[in-house]
Design a protein around this motif. Sequence first.
Motif, PDB file in Angstrom:
ATOM      1  N   TRP A  49       0.878  -0.947   0.125  1.00 46.47           N
ATOM      2  CA  TRP A  49       0.255   0.235  -0.304  1.00 46.47           C
ATOM      3  C   TRP A  49       0.794   1.352   0.119  1.00 46.47           C
ATOM      4  O   TRP A  49       0.450   2.083  -0.565  1.00 46.47           O
ATOM      5  CB  TRP A  49      -1.055  -0.047   1.237  1.00 46.47           C
ATOM      6  N   ILE A  50       2.126   1.674   0.628  1.00 49.13           N
ATOM      7  CA  ILE A  50       3.840   2.442   0.659  1.00 49.13           C
ATOM      8  C   ILE A  50       3.512   2.640  -0.438  1.00 49.13           C
ATOM      9  O   ILE A  50       3.966   3.260  -0.762  1.00 49.13           O
ATOM     10  CB  ILE A  50       4.342   2.249   1.752  1.00 49.13           C
ATOM     11  N   ASN A  51       3.638   1.900  -1.815  1.00 46.72           N
ATOM     12  CA  ASN A  51       4.633   2.102  -2.502  1.00 46.72           C
ATOM     13  C   ASN A  51       3.975   1.622  -3.301  1.00 46.72           C
ATOM     14  O   ASN A  51       3.405   1.824  -4.533  1.00 46.72           O
ATOM     15  CB  ASN A  51       5.286   0.679  -2.832  1.00 46.72           C
ATOM     16  N   GLY A  52       1.721   2.465  -3.393  1.00 50.78           N
ATOM     17  CA  GLY A  52       1.235   2.395  -4.249  1.00 50.78           C
ATOM     18  C   GLY A  52      -0.331   1.448  -4.549  1.00 50.78           C
ATOM     19  O   GLY A  52      -0.700   1.615  -5.644  1.00 50.78           O
ATOM     20  N   GLY A  53       0.315   0.279  -4.209  1.00 47.01           N
ATOM     21  CA  GLY A  53      -0.487  -0.791  -3.876  1.00 47.01           C
ATOM     22  C   GLY A  53      -2.185  -0.889  -3.818  1.00 47.01           C
ATOM     23  O   GLY A  53      -1.908   0.079  -3.249  1.00 47.01           O
ATOM     24  N   THR A  54      -2.690  -1.569  -4.387  1.00 49.04           N
ATOM     25  CA  THR A  54      -4.501  -1.211  -4.131  1.00 49.04           C
ATOM     26  C   THR A  54      -5.010  -2.825  -2.928  1.00 49.04           C
ATOM     27  O   THR A  54      -5.567  -3.397  -3.949  1.00 49.04           O
ATOM     28  CB  THR A  54      -5.300  -0.643  -5.355  1.00 49.04           C
ATOM     29  N   PRO A  55      -4.735  -2.502  -2.038  1.00 48.72           N
ATOM     30  CA  PRO A  55      -5.301  -3.761  -1.167  1.00 48.72           C
ATOM     31  C   PRO A  55      -6.123  -4.643  -1.890  1.00 48.72           C
ATOM     32  O   PRO A  55      -6.604  -5.737  -2.210  1.00 48.72           O
ATOM     33  CB  PRO A  55      -4.829  -3.604   0.108  1.00 48.72           C
ATOM     34  N   ALA A  56      -7.791  -3.696  -1.557  1.00 52.15           N
ATOM     35  CA  ALA A  56      -8.842  -4.123  -1.676  1.00 52.15           C
ATOM     36  C   ALA A  56      -8.808  -4.241  -3.000  1.00 52.15           C
ATOM     37  O   ALA A  56      -9.917  -5.055  -3.490  1.00 52.15           O
ATOM     38  CB  ALA A  56      -9.526  -3.109  -1.196  1.00 52.15           C
ATOM     39  N   GLN A  57      -8.213  -3.656  -4.116  1.00 49.55           N
ATOM     40  CA  GLN A  57      -9.514  -3.475  -5.093  1.00 49.55           C
ATOM     41  C   GLN A  57      -8.090  -4.605  -6.446  1.00 49.55           C
ATOM     42  O   GLN A  57      -8.439  -5.132  -6.552  1.00 49.55           O
ATOM     43  CB  GLN A  57      -8.527  -1.665  -5.621  1.00 49.55           C
ATOM     44  N   GLY A  58      -7.180  -4.859  -5.427  1.00 45.62           N
ATOM     45  CA  GLY A  58      -6.401  -6.126  -5.636  1.00 45.62           C
ATOM     46  C   GLY A  58      -7.237  -7.323  -5.469  1.00 45.62           C
ATOM     47  O   GLY A  58      -7.162  -8.431  -6.801  1.00 45.62           O
ATOM     48  N   PHE A  59      -7.549  -7.198  -4.977  1.00 45.45           N
ATOM     49  CA  PHE A  59      -8.073  -8.255  -4.034  1.00 45.45           C
ATOM     50  C   PHE A  59      -9.866  -8.479  -4.872  1.00 45.45           C
ATOM     51  O   PHE A  59      -9.929  -9.449  -5.809  1.00 45.45           O
ATOM     52  CB  PHE A  59      -8.969  -8.608  -2.391  1.00 45.45           C
ATOM     53  N   LEU A  60     -10.443  -7.341  -5.135  1.00 51.92           N
ATOM     54  CA  LEU A  60     -11.966  -7.590  -5.891  1.00 51.92           C
ATOM     55  C   LEU A  60     -12.102  -7.351  -7.212  1.00 51.92           C
ATOM     56  O   LEU A  60     -13.068  -8.213  -7.678  1.00 51.92           O
ATOM     57  CB  LEU A  60     -13.107  -5.844  -5.532  1.00 51.92           C
ATOM     58  N   ASN A  61     -10.730  -7.487  -7.543  1.00 49.85           N
ATOM     59  CA  ASN A  61     -10.949  -7.361  -9.293  1.00 49.85           C
ATOM     60  C   ASN A  61      -9.877  -9.151  -9.461  1.00 49.85           C
ATOM     61  O   ASN A  61      -9.159  -9.188 -11.175  1.00 49.85           O
ATOM     62  CB  ASN A  61      -9.646  -6.740 -10.088  1.00 49.85           C
ATOM     63  N   SER A  62      -9.439  -9.385  -8.922  1.00 51.02           N
ATOM     64  CA  SER A  62      -8.645 -10.996  -9.153  1.00 51.02           C
ATOM     65  C   SER A  62      -9.641 -11.991  -9.512  1.00 51.02           C
ATOM     66  O   SER A  62     -11.146 -11.822  -9.090  1.00 51.02           O
ATOM     67  CB  SER A  62      -7.632 -11.298  -7.418  1.00 51.02           C
ATOM     68  N   PRO A  63      -8.572 -13.432  -9.856  1.00 55.74           N
ATOM     69  CA  PRO A  63      -9.865 -14.067 -10.492  1.00 55.74           C
ATOM     70  C   PRO A  63     -10.568 -14.877  -9.704  1.00 55.74           C
ATOM     71  O   PRO A  63     -11.323 -15.698  -9.744  1.00 55.74           O
ATOM     72  CB  PRO A  63      -8.805 -14.958 -11.099  1.00 55.74           C
ATOM     73  N   GLY A  64      -9.867 -15.418  -7.883  1.00 54.70           N
ATOM     74  CA  GLY A  64     -10.154 -15.174  -7.107  1.00 54.70           C
ATOM     75  C   GLY A  64     -11.505 -15.074  -7.050  1.00 54.70           C
ATOM     76  O   GLY A  64     -13.010 -15.686  -6.222  1.00 54.70           O
ATOM     77  N   VAL A  65     -12.491 -13.194  -7.072  1.00 57.84           N
ATOM     78  CA  VAL A  65     -13.820 -13.012  -6.765  1.00 57.84           C
ATOM     79  C   VAL A  65     -14.572 -14.019  -8.412  1.00 57.84           C
ATOM     80  O   VAL A  65     -14.464 -13.438  -9.413  1.00 57.84           O
ATOM     81  CB  VAL A  65     -13.337 -11.711  -7.179  1.00 57.84           C
ATOM     82  N   THR A  66     -14.984 -14.785  -7.117  1.00 62.30           N
ATOM     83  CA  THR A  66     -15.862 -15.298  -8.561  1.00 62.30           C
ATOM     84  C   THR A  66     -17.277 -15.491  -7.830  1.00 62.30           C
ATOM     85  O   THR A  66     -18.177 -14.821  -6.815  1.00 62.30           O
ATOM     86  CB  THR A  66     -15.592 -16.639  -9.067  1.00 62.30           C
ATOM     87  N   GLY A  67     -18.167 -16.590  -8.995  1.00 62.12           N
ATOM     88  CA  GLY A  67     -19.898 -16.342  -8.630  1.00 62.12           C
ATOM     89  C   GLY A  67     -20.661 -15.031  -8.944  1.00 62.12           C
ATOM     90  O   GLY A  67     -20.651 -14.396  -9.687  1.00 62.12           O
TER      91      GLY A  67
END
Length: 175
Positions: A49-67
């Motif tokens: 996050w301190i390097n510009g990462g997007t923790p929630a967005q990264g998860f929500l836009n990942s292939p693991g979010v399905t269904g």
Amino acid sequence: MPAQKEIVTTATGRYALAVTRFATGFIFLWAFLDKTFGLGFSTPLDRAWINGGTPAQGFLNSPGVTGPLAPWFQGMATPLADWLFMAGMLGIGLAVMLGVGLRISAVAGAVMMLLMYLAEWPFAANAGSTNPLVDYHIVYALALIVVAVLAAGDTWGLGGWWKSLPIVQRFRWLV
């Protein structure tokens, strides 16, 4: 204030709950620290996050979010979601480890875990879950609820002091 009857009446039971409280709180606090600083466990340094990462967005836009709920969850992928997610992880982790505000942190943490559980949609045969009904999200949510209901913050925590504060006395939901 009249003396409160102990909910868990054995020292061993109180200590076991305190250890459960610390472990559960640390799960949330560690997630915050790893995602903030990229400690390399689930978040590499370049995605911190301190390097510009997007923790929630990264998860929500990942292939693991399905269904069937995936579009709804992916629609929540905004910078605000990152801030809310990280504030939730930090707040829940600190409150649970300190033993204060356990009702609020149990509700917030259980809701967060339920949402993450549904985002990963474990009901599909190829979801990668070993148990479609009870996975670690559900266990963490239940642990938070048990810790709050059984006043685990009173042992090796600040729960007793917290409950004596005038604002907590006035607004009992803050317990």
